[in-house]
Enzyme design. Sequence first.
Site, PDB file in Angstrom:
ATOM      1  N   ASP A  89       0.762  -1.122   0.050  1.00  0.00           N
ATOM      2  CA  ASP A  89       0.113   0.015   0.018  1.00  0.00           C
ATOM      3  C   ASP A  89       0.967   1.260  -0.091  1.00  0.00           C
ATOM      4  OD1 ASP A  89       0.676  -0.693   2.784  1.00  0.00           O
ATOM      5  OD2 ASP A  89      -0.408   1.128   3.489  1.00  0.00           O
ATOM      6  N   ASP A 120       8.756   3.946  -1.425  1.00  0.00           N
ATOM      7  CA  ASP A 120       8.018   3.372  -0.099  1.00  0.00           C
ATOM      8  C   ASP A 120       6.453   2.955  -0.328  1.00  0.00           C
ATOM      9  OD1 ASP A 120       7.497   3.053   2.595  1.00  0.00           O
ATOM     10  OD2 ASP A 120       6.625   5.324   2.781  1.00  0.00           O
ATOM     11  N   GLU A 151      -0.063  -0.553   5.694  1.00  0.00           N
ATOM     12  CA  GLU A 151       0.880  -0.176   6.634  1.00  0.00           C
ATOM     13  C   GLU A 151       0.787   1.367   7.050  1.00  0.00           C
ATOM     14  OE1 GLU A 151       4.681   1.625   8.099  1.00  0.00           O
ATOM     15  OE2 GLU A 151       3.736   1.853   6.257  1.00  0.00           O
ATOM     16  N   HIS A 415       6.345  10.174   0.909  1.00  0.00           N
ATOM     17  CA  HIS A 415       5.212  10.675   1.534  1.00  0.00           C
ATOM     18  C   HIS A 415       5.016  12.302   0.922  1.00  0.00           C
ATOM     19  CE1 HIS A 415       4.866   7.923   5.046  1.00  0.00           C
ATOM     20  NE2 HIS A 415       5.182   7.409   4.364  1.00  0.00           N
TER      21      HIS A 415
END
Length: 450
Positions: A89, A120, A151, A415
């Site tokens: 995810d 990531d 996660e 992110h």
Amino acid sequence: MELGPKADALMGGLRSDLERLAAIPSIAFPGFPAEPVQQAHDLLVELLRQAGVEKIERLDLPDTSPVIVADVPPPTPDAPTVLLYGHYDVQPAGDESLWSSPPFEPTPVEGGLRGRGIADDKSNIIVHLGVLRLYEGRPPVGLKIVLEGQEEFGSAFDEYPPSDPGRFACDAMVIADMGNIRPGSPTLTTGLRGASEVVVEVRTLDEPRHSGEFGGAAPDALLVLIKALATLHDAHGDVAVTGLRREEWSGAGYTVEEFRTLAGVLGDTPLTGSGSLGERLWSGPAITVVGIDAPSVDQGASAVVPYARAKLNLRFHPQHDPKEAQQRLVTHLAALRPLGVALTVTPGDTGPGFEPATGGPAYRAALTALREGWGDEPAFVASGGSIPLVNGLSRAAPGAEVLLFGAQDSMCNLHAPNERVLFSELRSAVIAEAAFLREYAAAFRSGRAA
């Protein structure tokens, strides 16, 4: 076996599969469709089978995206078992106008690819697949492959492993949700800070009152809150809450120039705090105001504010007890009476940090493997972020050594907009993980023989 040429021969296929996987918007957050998460799950099951993995199970838990648990039996009775972890995810893309290309259209950049989740953590899943292909599905160790699908948001899987220890039993783990301090510098992460949340509220009036008629005597809730928040740090910006653990940092670290660039610090704005960056980021506490409820500037009326609220995020030393660390902050705030007003302090979620043991046979094998993968001496860092599942896995297999490394690097924008992964890091991570399995198998057998 010389690993470099074999890894080079695999890179074309690994790149293609990374592009396929990264094109799937597998966001397991509320409000996003579940179908792409399932699509990523199905693709990975297909790729694992193609890589020679026969035993693949699906673990379904309440309100949790499916977890892939696959097994490769050890080649001999005296071979160790290694657990390989990753998550499929990804974070939401955020404001897509800040991206240089659509976040779910993997796009070439110099030396790599850009896309949400491509570093990531989909790059590290591709590393595991690359190692399976390099060994043609027959690695020198037994494998337990754990690929989770939620996660980033958190799920029931975080606490599940200790309830089913046999499924996760192993001698060592590679938690591939980390990476290097900078491209080309092999890095082991040896600590994860814990995290906690606290909400502080102030209510002083039953409703707003005219600031001209009442300001100066009527207690302003926002001023009270600001005075409370100002006590959390000293004049240098260091955390002023007593009892929160802080130690010197002896591992590698960023230069000030690197950190300013990575953090996007504007102009000549000074950094916060004193001491080494490692202390401030990894082996000491940090308190951030992550949200505040108060009248907006655009909508603010000329009135004394009756109510204000702030949400605080506390990060603490990897070995500090999470409840005790959170209580330190709660106690500090509850004892305050800014302008004579009591605060309402509510503790929220808290999660432990993690500090793996070092010096064992898996750790030594990893050092050798990282040198082989990157051709340089390994560095040691910690992380201000947390991976809750690591503690669950460690409790399920308390004797297993835990290693944290992978294909990401600190400059990959995880992110953030324009996340990217470098092919050089992907290649080196495949070599390093394959070399680790080889070195650890030899060390394990030698130890058994001794």
